[in-house]
Design a protein around this motif. Sequence first.
Motif, PDB file in Angstrom:
ATOM      1  N   THR A 270     -28.477   7.349  77.150  1.00 15.31           N
ATOM      2  CA  THR A 270     -28.995   7.924  78.390  1.00 15.31           C
ATOM      3  C   THR A 270     -30.003   6.973  79.033  1.00 15.31           C
ATOM      4  O   THR A 270     -30.737   6.283  78.323  1.00 15.31           O
ATOM      5  CB  THR A 270     -29.694   9.270  78.068  1.00 15.31           C
ATOM      6  N   PRO A 271     -30.066   6.896  80.360  1.00 20.13           N
ATOM      7  CA  PRO A 271     -31.092   6.078  81.010  1.00 20.13           C
ATOM      8  C   PRO A 271     -32.479   6.362  80.442  1.00 20.13           C
ATOM      9  O   PRO A 271     -32.852   7.527  80.245  1.00 20.13           O
ATOM     10  CB  PRO A 271     -30.993   6.503  82.481  1.00 20.13           C
ATOM     11  N   TYR A 272     -33.230   5.297  80.188  1.00 22.19           N
ATOM     12  CA  TYR A 272     -34.488   5.424  79.450  1.00 22.19           C
ATOM     13  C   TYR A 272     -35.580   4.606  80.125  1.00 22.19           C
ATOM     14  O   TYR A 272     -35.381   3.437  80.467  1.00 22.19           O
ATOM     15  CB  TYR A 272     -34.273   4.927  78.021  1.00 22.19           C
ATOM     16  N   LEU A 273     -36.734   5.239  80.313  1.00 19.53           N
ATOM     17  CA  LEU A 273     -37.920   4.573  80.847  1.00 19.53           C
ATOM     18  C   LEU A 273     -39.051   4.685  79.841  1.00 19.53           C
ATOM     19  O   LEU A 273     -39.379   5.775  79.385  1.00 19.53           O
ATOM     20  CB  LEU A 273     -38.341   5.223  82.172  1.00 19.53           C
ATOM     21  N   MET A 274     -39.639   3.562  79.483  1.00 20.06           N
ATOM     22  CA  MET A 274     -40.806   3.532  78.615  1.00 20.06           C
ATOM     23  C   MET A 274     -41.967   2.904  79.381  1.00 20.06           C
ATOM     24  O   MET A 274     -41.857   1.792  79.886  1.00 20.06           O
ATOM     25  CB  MET A 274     -40.514   2.713  77.352  1.00 20.06           C
ATOM     26  N   ILE A 275     -43.077   3.646  79.468  1.00 19.68           N
ATOM     27  CA  ILE A 275     -44.298   3.114  80.065  1.00 19.68           C
ATOM     28  C   ILE A 275     -45.365   3.073  78.971  1.00 19.68           C
ATOM     29  O   ILE A 275     -45.741   4.108  78.422  1.00 19.68           O
ATOM     30  CB  ILE A 275     -44.779   3.966  81.255  1.00 19.68           C
ATOM     31  N   ALA A 276     -45.818   1.886  78.647  1.00 20.43           N
ATOM     32  CA  ALA A 276     -46.725   1.676  77.518  1.00 20.43           C
ATOM     33  C   ALA A 276     -48.161   1.468  77.985  1.00 20.43           C
ATOM     34  O   ALA A 276     -48.429   1.253  79.172  1.00 20.43           O
ATOM     35  CB  ALA A 276     -46.259   0.459  76.716  1.00 20.43           C
ATOM     36  N   ASN A 277     -49.072   1.526  77.020  1.00 25.77           N
ATOM     37  CA  ASN A 277     -50.477   1.282  77.326  1.00 25.77           C
ATOM     38  C   ASN A 277     -50.734  -0.201  77.584  1.00 25.77           C
ATOM     39  O   ASN A 277     -49.833  -1.024  77.517  1.00 25.77           O
ATOM     40  CB  ASN A 277     -51.371   1.810  76.204  1.00 25.77           C
ATOM     41  N   LYS A 278     -51.975  -0.528  77.848  1.00 26.36           N
ATOM     42  CA  LYS A 278     -52.329  -1.874  78.328  1.00 26.36           C
ATOM     43  C   LYS A 278     -52.355  -2.949  77.249  1.00 26.36           C
ATOM     44  O   LYS A 278     -52.401  -4.144  77.568  1.00 26.36           O
ATOM     45  CB  LYS A 278     -53.705  -1.842  78.987  1.00 26.36           C
ATOM     46  N   TYR A 279     -52.335  -2.573  75.987  1.00 25.04           N
ATOM     47  CA  TYR A 279     -52.593  -3.556  74.933  1.00 25.04           C
ATOM     48  C   TYR A 279     -51.395  -4.460  74.681  1.00 25.04           C
ATOM     49  O   TYR A 279     -50.267  -3.992  74.477  1.00 25.04           O
ATOM     50  CB  TYR A 279     -53.022  -2.847  73.661  1.00 25.04           C
ATOM     51  N   LYS A 280     -51.665  -5.749  74.653  1.00 25.80           N
ATOM     52  CA  LYS A 280     -50.631  -6.749  74.402  1.00 25.80           C
ATOM     53  C   LYS A 280     -50.462  -6.952  72.889  1.00 25.80           C
ATOM     54  O   LYS A 280     -51.379  -6.708  72.106  1.00 25.80           O
ATOM     55  CB  LYS A 280     -51.007  -8.081  75.060  1.00 25.80           C
ATOM     56  N   ASP A 281     -49.297  -7.412  72.488  1.00 25.21           N
ATOM     57  CA  ASP A 281     -48.992  -7.650  71.071  1.00 25.21           C
ATOM     58  C   ASP A 281     -49.320  -6.432  70.217  1.00 25.21           C
ATOM     59  O   ASP A 281     -49.822  -6.540  69.097  1.00 25.21           O
ATOM     60  CB  ASP A 281     -49.770  -8.872  70.551  1.00 25.21           C
ATOM     61  N   PHE A 282     -49.027  -5.262  70.762  1.00 27.79           N
ATOM     62  CA  PHE A 282     -49.333  -3.991  70.095  1.00 27.79           C
ATOM     63  C   PHE A 282     -48.070  -3.315  69.588  1.00 27.79           C
ATOM     64  O   PHE A 282     -48.123  -2.439  68.750  1.00 27.79           O
ATOM     65  CB  PHE A 282     -50.078  -3.081  71.078  1.00 27.79           C
ATOM     66  N   SER A 283     -46.932  -3.739  70.133  1.00 26.65           N
ATOM     67  CA  SER A 283     -45.660  -3.150  69.727  1.00 26.65           C
ATOM     68  C   SER A 283     -44.530  -4.124  70.017  1.00 26.65           C
ATOM     69  O   SER A 283     -44.639  -4.989  70.895  1.00 26.65           O
ATOM     70  CB  SER A 283     -45.401  -1.835  70.471  1.00 26.65           C
TER      71      SER A 283
END
Length: 485
Positions: A270-283
């Motif tokens: 299914t179409p998927y949108l992920m909006i993550a927090n500001k931290y880099k190299d976190f995931s």
Amino acid sequence: MQKNIILICLLLLVFKSSYCQVDRKDRYNVGFKYFKATDNSRNYIIGHDTVNRPMLIHFWYPSQNNPELKCMSFKDYIDLIAIREDFEREQQDIDKISNNFVNAYLGFSKQQFGIDTSITTEEVLNSPVKAILNAKPIDNKFSLIIYAPSNSKSAVQNHIMCEYLASNGYCVVSVGSAGHESLKRYDQRKATVAQVRDMEFSVKYISDSLKLDFSNIGLFGFSTGGMATIIYQMQNPEVKAVASLDGSHEYGLYSVLNKIEKFTIDKADTPYLMIANKYKDFSIFPYYSSISTEDKHLYQMTAIGHNGFISYWQQFAMCGKNSKANNTTESYTVLCKSLTSFFNDKLKSGNKDSKEFEIQNNKLIQKNGTDYNIAAQLLNRIIQDGVDNSMSWLKSNKVLFKGKANMINVVGKMYLGNQNDIAIKIFTANTEIHPASWEAFYNLARAYKESKQINAAKSEITKARNINNENEDIQKLYDEIINAE
């Protein structure tokens, strides 16, 4: 003096009335209902009592315009938190709980987000929201969106977002997050399954009485609620779009998601949108990187951490005369618009398979185009084949991982603190592939320290210091290890 008081009252009435009405950019007024129900098929523990599982269902919808109706106050929402487990709670107890709840969050927001320090708890509780309680719905079929809240929290945590979606022509249903047999989520796997059942219960409940389009459903979840949306989508083909607000399944709980019986990655189509927090190299965004659909979109906020994905801060800011525009409240507006744009593209447009959806980059949200696939492959191998076999595979394919020390570190940190033995093996392999990376040795030292292997921790942090003797984090960890000897 009396004239001034009358003028202030009139201004407040005008503000309260105008806030309830449709904004120029909104298409609809917003109605809100809640339903007190119980799931008699499941037990639920409150204190020393075992009862049927309480289900306080929240429902936002496009409503007909009626200028004579007054909008709700923020307290009307917050009071629902107080009764989610006890529908018959006394009003004086509700008032006390609501007051304490807002007081705690307001104090935090004043310290963290620049909210006007003169705002009182009473002003917040009495502040207006957009929705009108029990307003008459518009006689039309609207697409349904299901919201899955975060860890043991109420849907009220994102009331502004739910109202915004309703004002743009969606019905939104939600029920508070809870564990499998009590409010606390002691077991995230069981709690996620329970939340999925709660979502299914709420949809079944409203489907018996409301006129909705149940063939074209959207889902969005915040934090641990994101895991529930993934499982729900895999079980319900009528879901046409899934959005995640900093979902836990893209971080350390991805391995928990994999252990849920109904989880089948091949069904993630299914179409998927992920909006993550500001931290880099976190995931390494393992779910996003593992699903086969090409209609997937990864964005990162630039100014907010995990706790910026809730609506309270914006509600508080609207109460203050001296609250300055800040990145936190502006970021929340961006979240509301981005989420609505995604659902408009996937649930309303004629071309449901379009991959042309895009959020315009700005100072508060940026597209993340990093390729995490190889790191996600490593994590999936660890989950499926075990760490020893996976480290052998990693070392035999070290050419593929050259220059990706940070990604391997992120995979290792997903186990740090909970399964330190696995973390140690991952970090050790990383030091062998990247002997010049101080971060690799630093994280290995952390893992040894977490597992109480102080001598080994001292050895590895010393190697990190030899590579970078000016880093403050290295020196801080070095001091902690020395003091632990």
